[in-house]
Design a protein around this motif. Structure first.
Motif, PDB file in Angstrom:
ATOM      1  N   ASP A 154       7.030  16.390 -14.120  1.00  0.00           N
ATOM      2  CA  ASP A 154       5.895  17.284 -14.364  1.00  0.00           C
ATOM      3  C   ASP A 154       5.169  17.637 -13.061  1.00  0.00           C
ATOM      4  OD1 ASP A 154       4.635  14.920 -13.741  1.00  0.00           O
ATOM      5  OD2 ASP A 154       3.351  14.866 -15.527  1.00  0.00           O
ATOM      6  N   ARG A 155       5.761  17.198 -11.934  1.00  0.00           N
ATOM      7  CA  ARG A 155       5.260  17.455 -10.579  1.00  0.00           C
ATOM      8  C   ARG A 155       3.993  16.663 -10.244  1.00  0.00           C
ATOM      9  NH1 ARG A 155       6.260  23.210 -11.684  1.00  0.00           N
ATOM     10  NH2 ARG A 155       8.354  23.754 -10.973  1.00  0.00           N
ATOM     11  N   TRP A 156       3.606  15.721 -11.087  1.00  0.00           N
ATOM     12  CA  TRP A 156       2.484  14.844 -10.779  1.00  0.00           C
ATOM     13  C   TRP A 156       3.044  13.460 -10.465  1.00  0.00           C
ATOM     14  CZ3 TRP A 156      -2.227  16.836 -10.049  1.00  0.00           C
ATOM     15  CH2 TRP A 156      -2.532  18.060 -10.649  1.00  0.00           C
ATOM     16  N   LEU A 174       3.657   0.833 -15.160  1.00  0.00           N
ATOM     17  CA  LEU A 174       4.143   2.171 -14.842  1.00  0.00           C
ATOM     18  C   LEU A 174       2.996   3.130 -15.163  1.00  0.00           C
ATOM     19  CD1 LEU A 174       6.277   4.124 -13.919  1.00  0.00           C
ATOM     20  CD2 LEU A 174       7.256   4.099 -16.224  1.00  0.00           C
ATOM     21  N   PHE A 175       2.298   3.550 -14.114  1.00  0.00           N
ATOM     22  CA  PHE A 175       1.140   4.423 -14.279  1.00  0.00           C
ATOM     23  C   PHE A 175       1.607   5.876 -14.308  1.00  0.00           C
ATOM     24  CE2 PHE A 175      -0.806   0.700 -12.102  1.00  0.00           C
ATOM     25  CZ  PHE A 175      -1.725   0.350 -13.081  1.00  0.00           C
ATOM     26  N   ARG A 176       1.505   6.499 -15.470  1.00  0.00           N
ATOM     27  CA  ARG A 176       1.859   7.908 -15.607  1.00  0.00           C
ATOM     28  C   ARG A 176       0.647   8.761 -15.265  1.00  0.00           C
ATOM     29  NH1 ARG A 176       1.792  11.631 -20.127  1.00  0.00           N
ATOM     30  NH2 ARG A 176       3.105  13.416 -19.580  1.00  0.00           N
ATOM     31  N   ASN A 177       0.847   9.679 -14.321  1.00  0.00           N
ATOM     32  CA  ASN A 177      -0.208  10.576 -13.871  1.00  0.00           C
ATOM     33  C   ASN A 177      -0.402  11.676 -14.912  1.00  0.00           C
ATOM     34  OD1 ASN A 177      -1.854  12.422 -12.472  1.00  0.00           O
ATOM     35  ND2 ASN A 177      -0.853  11.993 -10.504  1.00  0.00           N
ATOM     36  N   LEU A 178      -1.597  11.767 -15.483  1.00  0.00           N
ATOM     37  CA  LEU A 178      -1.882  12.745 -16.535  1.00  0.00           C
ATOM     38  C   LEU A 178      -2.293  14.103 -15.974  1.00  0.00           C
ATOM     39  CD1 LEU A 178      -3.803  10.445 -19.044  1.00  0.00           C
ATOM     40  CD2 LEU A 178      -1.347  10.947 -18.938  1.00  0.00           C
ATOM     41  N   GLY A 179      -2.442  14.188 -14.648  1.00  0.00           N
ATOM     42  CA  GLY A 179      -2.735  15.472 -14.025  1.00  0.00           C
ATOM     43  C   GLY A 179      -4.203  15.862 -14.026  1.00  0.00           C
ATOM     44  N   ASN A 180      -5.060  14.994 -14.561  1.00  0.00           N
ATOM     45  CA  ASN A 180      -6.494  15.298 -14.627  1.00  0.00           C
ATOM     46  C   ASN A 180      -7.322  14.234 -13.910  1.00  0.00           C
ATOM     47  OD1 ASN A 180      -6.111  13.156 -16.336  1.00  0.00           O
ATOM     48  ND2 ASN A 180      -6.979  14.140 -18.163  1.00  0.00           N
ATOM     49  N   PRO A 203       5.520  19.737  -4.728  1.00  0.00           N
ATOM     50  CA  PRO A 203       4.901  19.325  -5.991  1.00  0.00           C
ATOM     51  C   PRO A 203       4.115  20.438  -6.682  1.00  0.00           C
ATOM     52  CG  PRO A 203       4.619  17.618  -4.344  1.00  0.00           C
ATOM     53  CD  PRO A 203       5.203  18.796  -3.635  1.00  0.00           C
ATOM     54  N   THR A 204       3.631  21.416  -5.923  1.00  0.00           N
ATOM     55  CA  THR A 204       2.875  22.521  -6.514  1.00  0.00           C
ATOM     56  C   THR A 204       3.775  23.540  -7.207  1.00  0.00           C
ATOM     57  OG1 THR A 204       2.997  23.719  -4.416  1.00  0.00           O
ATOM     58  CG2 THR A 204       1.058  22.329  -4.793  1.00  0.00           C
ATOM     59  N   GLY A 205       5.093  23.419  -7.021  1.00  0.00           N
ATOM     60  CA  GLY A 205       6.036  24.401  -7.550  1.00  0.00           C
ATOM     61  C   GLY A 205       6.479  25.403  -6.515  1.00  0.00           C
ATOM     62  N   GLU A 206       5.778  25.479  -5.403  1.00  0.00           N
ATOM     63  CA  GLU A 206       6.159  26.367  -4.301  1.00  0.00           C
ATOM     64  C   GLU A 206       7.529  25.950  -3.750  1.00  0.00           C
ATOM     65  OE1 GLU A 206       4.750  27.079   0.338  1.00  0.00           O
ATOM     66  OE2 GLU A 206       3.511  25.897  -1.046  1.00  0.00           O
ATOM     67  N   ALA A 249       0.846  -1.191   0.000  1.00  0.00           N
ATOM     68  CA  ALA A 249       0.000   0.000   0.000  1.00  0.00           C
ATOM     69  C   ALA A 249       0.880   1.239   0.000  1.00  0.00           C
ATOM     70  CB  ALA A 249      -0.924   0.006   1.218  1.00  0.00           C
ATOM     71  N   VAL A 250       0.478   2.251  -0.772  1.00  0.00           N
ATOM     72  CA  VAL A 250       1.253   3.481  -0.904  1.00  0.00           C
ATOM     73  C   VAL A 250       0.348   4.683  -0.681  1.00  0.00           C
ATOM     74  CG1 VAL A 250       2.695   4.884  -2.426  1.00  0.00           C
ATOM     75  CG2 VAL A 250       2.798   2.387  -2.583  1.00  0.00           C
ATOM     76  N   TRP A 251       0.701   5.519   0.299  1.00  0.00           N
ATOM     77  CA  TRP A 251       0.026   6.800   0.505  1.00  0.00           C
ATOM     78  C   TRP A 251       0.714   7.867  -0.344  1.00  0.00           C
ATOM     79  CZ3 TRP A 251      -4.365   6.813   3.281  1.00  0.00           C
ATOM     80  CH2 TRP A 251      -4.572   5.823   4.242  1.00  0.00           C
ATOM     81  N   PHE A 252      -0.044   8.599  -1.134  1.00  0.00           N
ATOM     82  CA  PHE A 252       0.525   9.686  -1.942  1.00  0.00           C
ATOM     83  C   PHE A 252      -0.607  10.596  -2.393  1.00  0.00           C
ATOM     84  CE2 PHE A 252      -1.188   7.026  -5.081  1.00  0.00           C
ATOM     85  CZ  PHE A 252      -1.042   7.540  -6.359  1.00  0.00           C
ATOM     86  N   ASP A 253      -0.278  11.832  -2.673  1.00  0.00           N
ATOM     87  CA  ASP A 253      -1.287  12.830  -3.042  1.00  0.00           C
ATOM     88  C   ASP A 253      -1.325  12.957  -4.566  1.00  0.00           C
ATOM     89  OD1 ASP A 253      -3.096  14.881  -3.119  1.00  0.00           O
ATOM     90  OD2 ASP A 253      -1.776  16.385  -2.216  1.00  0.00           O
ATOM     91  N   TYR A 254      -2.076  12.061  -5.210  1.00  0.00           N
ATOM     92  CA  TYR A 254      -2.027  12.019  -6.668  1.00  0.00           C
ATOM     93  C   TYR A 254      -2.690  13.233  -7.315  1.00  0.00           C
ATOM     94  CZ  TYR A 254      -6.932  10.653  -7.514  1.00  0.00           C
ATOM     95  OH  TYR A 254      -8.302  10.629  -7.618  1.00  0.00           O
ATOM     96  N   ASP A 255      -3.656  13.878  -6.612  1.00  0.00           N
ATOM     97  CA  ASP A 255      -4.352  15.019  -7.194  1.00  0.00           C
ATOM     98  C   ASP A 255      -3.918  16.355  -6.595  1.00  0.00           C
ATOM     99  OD1 ASP A 255      -5.426  14.548  -4.727  1.00  0.00           O
ATOM    100  OD2 ASP A 255      -7.506  14.360  -5.396  1.00  0.00           O
TER     101      ASP A 255
END
Length: 533
Positions: free
Chosen positions: A251-253, A267-273, A513-516, A163-169
């Motif tokens: 891409d920070r996602w 390998l699941f690439r996060n499309l950001g949407n 990840p937000t660029g901040e 199990a992996v906790w991560f903030d995908y959105d």
């Protein structure tokens, strides 16, 4: 005999070299015995005459500071019998607080993953099982509550593994990826039989159907929504074991790399949407160089060659070689040949972790190994059931076998599974904790023999997905913080940056990840700093 000044100088030089050699030959890790730790728990794999496949997989474990006292505690998962939470009392002494904390587990346990999913400042615990999973919410008073039923995580009785906790959105609430293994119903399984040895045998995974893994979105109110289908995760049918969240394309996602057993890796690439695309085949990590699916188990990610892009690693079963994949910067990876590949030909890898064991600034690799079949030596000469641990040092982007630095441990074999790393004594050098199938866990103390400088970072805001850059002696290092990795296990959430012999940190910056970006001014070495304080 007349002793001259020149003779004394020679003797002095000799003893200096002798002492240096002694320091060099001292082991990097030593096993802390249970007489010191007071950890009496042992894994029970529930071995049966029918040889059911789940017996071969556990145990996993989790590292967490459940009582916020600044010391990392340990949670071990059992297959038969209760799980165990051990409170860290300092000096490698622990106390069993399982029943007081109300986290005994239930069912046939696999692994665990710890994180603060409800952002209340207390670390919670997710337990995976062959069967329904468990979500324990930390109540902040030394006890946990089982909130599975009302969390949106109940109902599924699949074979849950890592199990992996991560903030995908990127909404500042930790989401949850859960890998699922094969479709295995004990009552429907016909026991396998070895016609050569004339004994019962563990069935191979290819006899069982693949399954989907799950993605749960954190609603921010203590509950989760199953978004496996709309996100695209459910479209992948595999036999998933290890998983790691990492950003492969900058891409920070956060993306997800998943190891699969006798099925293609994903390998699941996060499309950001809110959607993911499985690029495992196109990227070159789904199959072996010969185009065959391998038996992937443990995984991790790091930028081992310091080119600014995350590389991937997966441990496989014997004869298949473990695979280190170099990121080619275009969503493609190339498998690397070298000592790491050759040293693992006869081994089966499970728990593993990239971490900077000597605090020289780059991440090394520890591998925990063991074959799933306890009769393998009778079938295949040269392959053993219990196997050695391996330690590889990152030397300028090349991994060199330094397993001798494990000292006496390098001459012992184990049937190892889950592995986690943590700074158990807060000295800035990471220890390793290894789960042993049907045995007692290993606690490997890092002897910190290099005496390199370091800086530890902790944060109430999860560091997962952030990139940390630090400059010493005009040289800038960078590390992207992943989550998950290894096998059935989770690690110390704090980050330790190795400074080598540098005593001054000229610049330290965290890019979220937000660029901040957050700059930390005048950080002092050899201590932990809390970001935001």
């Amino acid at each position: 005999m007349k002793i001259t000044f020149a003779t004394l100088r020679k003797l002095s030089s000799f003893f200096a070299l002798f002492l240096a050699a002694q320091t060099t030959d001292a082991p990097q890790f030593t096993s802390v015995p249970s007489t010191v730790t007071a950890i009496a728990w042992r894994h029970d794999n529930a071995k049966s005459p029918a040889r059911h496949l789940p017996e071969t997989v556990g145990p996993g474990l989790a590292v967490l500071d459940y009582n916020n006292d600044g010391l990392m505690d340990l949670y071990f998962v059992n297959s038969r019998g209760r799980n165990a939470l051990y409170e860290n009392l300092g000096n490698f002494r622990f106390r069993d607080v399982t029943l007081a904390a109300q986290v005994p587990g239930r069912g046939f346990g696999m692994g665990a993953s710890a994180a603060d999913y409800d952002n209340d400042g207390d670390i919670d615990l997710l337990v995976t099982n062959y069967g329904p999973k468990i979500l324990y919410r930390n109540d902040g008073n030394g006890r946990f509550s089982d909130v599975t039923a009302n969390s949106g995580l109940g109902g599924s009785s699949a074979w849950h593994t890592s199990a992996v906790w991560f903030d995908y959105d990127r909404d500042n609430h930790l989401d949850l990826f859960i890998a699922n293994y094969v479709h295995y119903e004990e009552k429907l399984v016909h026991p396998c039989f070895d016609k050569i040895l004339k004994i019962s045998a563990y069935c191979v995974p290819k006899l069982f159907a693949s399954t989907q893994s799950f993605l749960y979105r954190n609603r921010g109110d203590g509950t989760f929504e199953d978004v496996s289908k709309p996100s695209g995760i459910a479209g992948y049918q595999g036999k998933a074991f290890g998983a790691v969240a990492t950003d492969i394309d900058n891409d920070r996602w956060p993306d997800i790399f998943v190891a699969s057993d006798m099925a293609p890796n994903a390998l699941f690439r996060n499309l950001g949407n809110g959607k993911f695309e499985d690029i495992g085949l196109a990227s070159g990590v789904a199959y072996s160089q010969a185009g065959e699916p391998r038996s992937g188990m443990g995984v991790d990610a790091t930028d081992f060659d310091a080119d600014g892009y995350q590389d991937l690693f997966v441990a496989n079963i014997d004869q298949q070689f473990f695979a280190l994949y170099r990121n080619q910067r275009n969503n493609e990876f190339q498998e690397v040949n070298g000592e790491l590949r050759q040293a693992t030909r006869l081994l089966s890898g499970w728990g593993l972790k990239f971490f900077d064991y000597d605090n020289d600034g780059d991440e090394d690799l520890l591998l925990a190994n063991g074959h799933p079949d306890d009769n393998i030596a009778r079938r295949m000469p040269g392959v053993t059931y219990a196997e050695p641990l391996l330690l590889f040092e990152n030397q300028n982007g090349t991994f060199k076998n330094q397993s001798h630095k494990l000292g006496p441990l390098s001459k012992r074999n184990f049937n190892a599974r889950g592995l986690a790393v943590a700074d158990l004594n807060n000295d800035g050098y990471l220890e390793a904790i290894i789960g042993i199938n049907n045995g007692a866990p290993l606690i490997l103390k890092n002897t910190a023999k290099q005496k390199h400088y370091w800086l530890g970072l902790s944060s109430k805001r999860p560091l997962t997905g952030a990139t940390i850059r630090w400059t010493t002696n005009k040289q800038t290092h960078a590390r992207q913080i992943t989550n998950g990795g290894s096998f059935l296990s989770s690690h110390d959430p704090r980050v330790v940056l190795g400074l080598g012999r540098s005593t001054a940190i000229e610049k330290l910056e965290i890019e979220w990840p937000t660029g901040e970006k957050t700059a930390i001014t005048n950080p002092q070495p050899n201590r932990y700093a809390t970001i935001g304080e």
